[in-house]
Design a protein around this motif. Structure first.
Motif, PDB file in Angstrom:
ATOM      1  N   LYS A 263       0.832  -1.203   0.000  1.00 40.77           N
ATOM      2  CA  LYS A 263       0.000   0.000   0.000  1.00 40.77           C
ATOM      3  C   LYS A 263       0.868   1.255   0.000  1.00 40.77           C
ATOM      4  CE  LYS A 263      -3.898   1.981   2.595  1.00 40.77           C
ATOM      5  NZ  LYS A 263      -4.754   1.783   3.797  1.00 40.77           N
ATOM      6  N   VAL A 264       1.917   1.260   0.834  1.00 42.49           N
ATOM      7  CA  VAL A 264       2.847   2.395   0.852  1.00 42.49           C
ATOM      8  C   VAL A 264       3.523   2.553  -0.507  1.00 42.49           C
ATOM      9  CG1 VAL A 264       4.980   3.279   1.862  1.00 42.49           C
ATOM     10  CG2 VAL A 264       3.257   2.236   3.336  1.00 42.49           C
ATOM     11  N   GLN A 265       3.982   1.436  -1.046  1.00 41.11           N
ATOM     12  CA  GLN A 265       4.710   1.491  -2.318  1.00 41.11           C
ATOM     13  C   GLN A 265       3.803   1.919  -3.470  1.00 41.11           C
ATOM     14  OE1 GLN A 265       7.898  -1.329  -2.765  1.00 41.11           O
ATOM     15  NE2 GLN A 265       7.282  -1.811  -4.855  1.00 41.11           N
ATOM     16  N   SER A 266       2.529   1.562  -3.379  1.00 39.91           N
ATOM     17  CA  SER A 266       1.604   1.920  -4.460  1.00 39.91           C
ATOM     18  C   SER A 266       1.434   3.429  -4.583  1.00 39.91           C
ATOM     19  CB  SER A 266       0.242   1.268  -4.216  1.00 39.91           C
ATOM     20  OG  SER A 266      -0.461   1.921  -3.152  1.00 39.91           O
ATOM     21  N   GLN A 267       1.695   4.150  -3.484  1.00 37.03           N
ATOM     22  CA  GLN A 267       1.555   5.604  -3.506  1.00 37.03           C
ATOM     23  C   GLN A 267       2.907   6.319  -3.507  1.00 37.03           C
ATOM     24  OE1 GLN A 267      -1.066   6.839  -4.290  1.00 37.03           O
ATOM     25  NE2 GLN A 267      -2.794   5.657  -3.533  1.00 37.03           N
ATOM     26  N   SER A 268       3.968   5.572  -3.794  1.00 37.44           N
ATOM     27  CA  SER A 268       5.288   6.204  -3.915  1.00 37.44           C
ATOM     28  C   SER A 268       5.884   5.870  -5.271  1.00 37.44           C
ATOM     29  CB  SER A 268       6.206   5.789  -2.756  1.00 37.44           C
ATOM     30  OG  SER A 268       6.322   4.382  -2.678  1.00 37.44           O
ATOM     31  N   THR A 269       6.612   4.782  -5.365  1.00 37.86           N
ATOM     32  CA  THR A 269       7.272   4.453  -6.641  1.00 37.86           C
ATOM     33  C   THR A 269       6.462   3.540  -7.533  1.00 37.86           C
ATOM     34  OG1 THR A 269       8.378   2.537  -5.676  1.00 37.86           O
ATOM     35  CG2 THR A 269       9.539   4.653  -5.569  1.00 37.86           C
ATOM     36  N   SER A 270       5.478   2.852  -6.970  1.00 34.39           N
ATOM     37  CA  SER A 270       4.823   1.743  -7.649  1.00 34.39           C
ATOM     38  C   SER A 270       5.861   0.655  -7.926  1.00 34.39           C
ATOM     39  CB  SER A 270       4.108   2.209  -8.920  1.00 34.39           C
ATOM     40  OG  SER A 270       3.246   1.200  -9.389  1.00 34.39           O
ATOM     41  N   ASN A 271       5.730  -0.059  -9.037  1.00 32.08           N
ATOM     42  CA  ASN A 271       6.549  -1.262  -9.222  1.00 32.08           C
ATOM     43  C   ASN A 271       8.015  -0.954  -9.522  1.00 32.08           C
ATOM     44  OD1 ASN A 271       5.207  -0.697 -12.091  1.00 32.08           O
ATOM     45  ND2 ASN A 271       7.132  -1.791 -12.473  1.00 32.08           N
ATOM     46  N   PRO A 272       8.913  -1.870  -9.116  1.00 30.03           N
ATOM     47  CA  PRO A 272      10.300  -1.778  -9.571  1.00 30.03           C
ATOM     48  C   PRO A 272      10.369  -2.013 -11.077  1.00 30.03           C
ATOM     49  CG  PRO A 272      10.069  -3.340  -7.748  1.00 30.03           C
ATOM     50  CD  PRO A 272       8.692  -3.026  -8.250  1.00 30.03           C
ATOM     51  N   SER A 273      11.483  -1.678 -11.674  1.00 34.87           N
ATOM     52  CA  SER A 273      11.670  -1.860 -13.116  1.00 34.87           C
ATOM     53  C   SER A 273      11.364  -3.297 -13.536  1.00 34.87           C
ATOM     54  CB  SER A 273      13.110  -1.510 -13.490  1.00 34.87           C
ATOM     55  OG  SER A 273      13.461  -2.073 -14.737  1.00 34.87           O
ATOM     56  N   SER A 274      10.552  -3.437 -14.559  1.00 34.76           N
ATOM     57  CA  SER A 274      10.223  -4.774 -15.073  1.00 34.76           C
ATOM     58  C   SER A 274      11.473  -5.491 -15.566  1.00 34.76           C
ATOM     59  CB  SER A 274       9.204  -4.650 -16.209  1.00 34.76           C
ATOM     60  OG  SER A 274       9.726  -3.871 -17.277  1.00 34.76           O
ATOM     61  N   ILE A 275      12.384  -4.756 -16.152  1.00 31.49           N
ATOM     62  CA  ILE A 275      13.607  -5.345 -16.701  1.00 31.49           C
ATOM     63  C   ILE A 275      14.510  -5.821 -15.569  1.00 31.49           C
ATOM     64  CG2 ILE A 275      15.658  -4.851 -18.101  1.00 31.49           C
ATOM     65  CD1 ILE A 275      13.720  -2.610 -19.380  1.00 31.49           C
ATOM     66  N   SER A 276      14.644  -5.012 -14.529  1.00 35.46           N
ATOM     67  CA  SER A 276      15.447  -5.411 -13.371  1.00 35.46           C
ATOM     68  C   SER A 276      14.849  -6.637 -12.688  1.00 35.46           C
ATOM     69  CB  SER A 276      15.546  -4.260 -12.379  1.00 35.46           C
ATOM     70  OG  SER A 276      16.278  -3.180 -12.910  1.00 35.46           O
ATOM     71  N   GLN A 277      13.525  -6.712 -12.649  1.00 39.13           N
ATOM     72  CA  GLN A 277      12.894  -7.890 -12.043  1.00 39.13           C
ATOM     73  C   GLN A 277      13.202  -9.147 -12.843  1.00 39.13           C
ATOM     74  OE1 GLN A 277       8.929  -7.479 -10.064  1.00 39.13           O
ATOM     75  NE2 GLN A 277       8.865  -5.524 -11.159  1.00 39.13           N
ATOM     76  N   ALA A 278      13.178  -9.056 -14.162  1.00 44.38           N
ATOM     77  CA  ALA A 278      13.530 -10.217 -14.989  1.00 44.38           C
ATOM     78  C   ALA A 278      14.972 -10.634 -14.735  1.00 44.38           C
ATOM     79  CB  ALA A 278      13.320  -9.879 -16.463  1.00 44.38           C
ATOM     80  N   ALA A 279      15.858  -9.652 -14.574  1.00 42.85           N
ATOM     81  CA  ALA A 279      17.259  -9.956 -14.274  1.00 42.85           C
ATOM     82  C   ALA A 279      17.379 -10.621 -12.909  1.00 42.85           C
ATOM     83  CB  ALA A 279      18.085  -8.674 -14.324  1.00 42.85           C
ATOM     84  N   ALA A 280      16.593 -10.166 -11.935  1.00 49.94           N
ATOM     85  CA  ALA A 280      16.654 -10.736 -10.591  1.00 49.94           C
ATOM     86  C   ALA A 280      16.176 -12.187 -10.581  1.00 49.94           C
ATOM     87  CB  ALA A 280      15.824  -9.900  -9.624  1.00 49.94           C
ATOM     88  N   VAL A 281      15.188 -12.510 -11.409  1.00 44.02           N
ATOM     89  CA  VAL A 281      14.760 -13.912 -11.527  1.00 44.02           C
ATOM     90  C   VAL A 281      15.941 -14.772 -11.961  1.00 44.02           C
ATOM     91  CG1 VAL A 281      13.308 -15.528 -12.793  1.00 44.02           C
ATOM     92  CG2 VAL A 281      12.340 -13.368 -11.980  1.00 44.02           C
ATOM     93  N   ALA A 282      16.674 -14.301 -12.972  1.00 45.76           N
ATOM     94  CA  ALA A 282      17.835 -15.050 -13.452  1.00 45.76           C
ATOM     95  C   ALA A 282      18.902 -15.168 -12.368  1.00 45.76           C
ATOM     96  CB  ALA A 282      18.417 -14.368 -14.690  1.00 45.76           C
TER      97      ALA A 282
END
Length: 403
Positions: A263-282
């Motif tokens: 809830k806090v994040q939804s009213q600040s940055t929203s989601n982290p970078s989609s590309i960085s998230q894909a890299a983090a999965v790897a």
């Protein structure tokens, strides 16, 4: 009426970032400066992680994601906690943010009421107290002296807890000291916490994989399962995977807390970078063979820096168990005079002297809440470390005998 909020008066800019920026500015101005202030590995992000990010771009994975992490990344984090830490979380107990700092900030913003207390062992990472203050809380510092290995002792934790205590923040291995808690040391602390059901535990495990000499990492919820519902286990990909710039941190914890943090994040940055998230999965699902090789380099650098600084007149440098920092004492140079006649009164004065005299930048111990010490990051090239330590020894040798 002032434009700026009064709450900003409670906090200060990050000293570690300030030292790093100063070193960069001096280099840009032509000064020969070696910066040892940044907590950032000099190794590159492994290729398989970079390849995953490139693939995500080419596949069009460039849109908004769920606020606190993609399903794929949350599942990778669930597996990581299960396989590496013996912790069973479901996807709705996982949150992902733009770096570990945002995770900590979200948790404090979501839980602290005015006057709630947060126990912070000192020395501490510079951002903990200021984040607590911004959230309306009260940092309660507990001194962890060198004689205790820079670690929180059970009796001192017990003495610091009051009815207003809401959190204990525990960082192992530690920034700035590199000290790491053994399983037995953690169990002694968790035994104290079991007697105080109002206290929750925020564990900063960012340096989990950076341990040496056969040290075995454990985390509080793993050591004491009864604290599972009162623990936020925080981690990220920045340090072990050399992904500081990708800005991905994550945590596992109780569902109500995770939902509130989203809830806090939804009213600040929203989601982290989609590309960085894909890299983090790897990163989290890929091979870890590179870690042993890099850790051996870090161990060699640690031993080099410890040995070299212990040869400097007036300095004493303990050998840490993990991370990539040393936290030497500069008590032996206090009261001595520089060639310019200035008396070294503090770790801040010593850091300023070394920077001006020999061009080595590091962070003074006052920034971390325990003096007279200073922090050196050895996450840089061995050649640079050898040069920097030689310069520090030279600077110490130029100080006269005292007042």
């Amino acid at each position: 009426m002032s434009l700026l909020a009064a709450k900003l008066d409670r906090i200060k800019p990050s000293p570690t970032i300030a030292v790093t920026n100063l070193a960069r500015e001096l280099k840009a101005a032509g000064r020969d400066v070696i910066g040892l202030g940044a907590g950032e590995p000099d190794f590159d992000t492994p290729d398989h992680i970079k390849d995953a990010a490139i693939k995500a771009i080419r596949d069009g994975d460039t849109k908004y994601t769920a606020v606190d992490g993609t399903p794929a990344l949350k599942q990778a984090i669930v597996a990581k906690f299960r396989n590496e830490n013996g912790l069973a979380y479901e996807a709705d107990q996982i949150t992902v943010g733009t770096g570990g700092k945002q995770i900590l900030y979200n948790a404090l913003m979501a839980t602290l009421n005015e006057g709630d207390e947060v126990v912070i062992p000192a020395p501490y990472w510079v951002s903990y107290p200021d984040m607590v203050l911004l959230a309306g809380g009260v940092p309660v510092f507990v001194s962890c002296p060198e004689t205790a290995g820079f670690k929180l002792l059970p009796g001192d934790l017990e003495a610091a807890i009051t009815p207003r205590t809401k959190w204990l923040i525990l960082n192992s291995p530690s920034n700035p000291t590199g000290a790491a808690y053994t399983e037995a040391e953690l169990k002694a602390l968790t035994d104290v916490l079991l007697r105080h059901p109002q206290v929750h535990v925020m564990t900063d495990d960012m340096y989990e994989h950076l341990v040496y000499d056969g040290f075995r990492f454990t985390t509080p919820a793993q050591v004491e399962p009864e604290l599972y519902d009162r623990t936020l286990t925080v981690n990220g990909v920045s340090k072990a995977y050399s992904m500081t710039g990708w800005r991905i941190g994550y945590a596992g914890g109780p569902k109500p807390l995770i939902k509130a943090m989203a809830k806090v994040q939804s009213q600040s940055t929203s989601n982290p970078s989609s590309i960085s998230q894909a890299a983090a999965v790897a990163a989290l699902t890929g091979p870890l063979d590179f870690l042993a090789e890099r850790n051996e380099v870090f161990r060699q650098r640690r031993d080099l820096v410890v040995s070299s600084l212990n040869q400097a007149e007036g300095l004493i440098c303990p050998k840490p168990e993990g991370a990539f920092y040393v936290y030497p004492s500069c008590a032996g140079v206090l009261g001595r005079r520089t060639p310019q006649g200035e008396v070294i009164e503090s770790s801040e004065a010593f850091a300023r002297y070394v920077l001006n005299e020999v061009g080595v930048a590091f962070v003074q111990g006052s920034a971390f809440g325990l003096d007279p010490y200073f922090r050196i990051s050895y996450a840089t090239s061995t050649d640079a470390l050898e040069d920097a330590c030689a310069r520090i020894r030279t600077a110490c040798g130029r100080l006269d005998g005292g007042r």
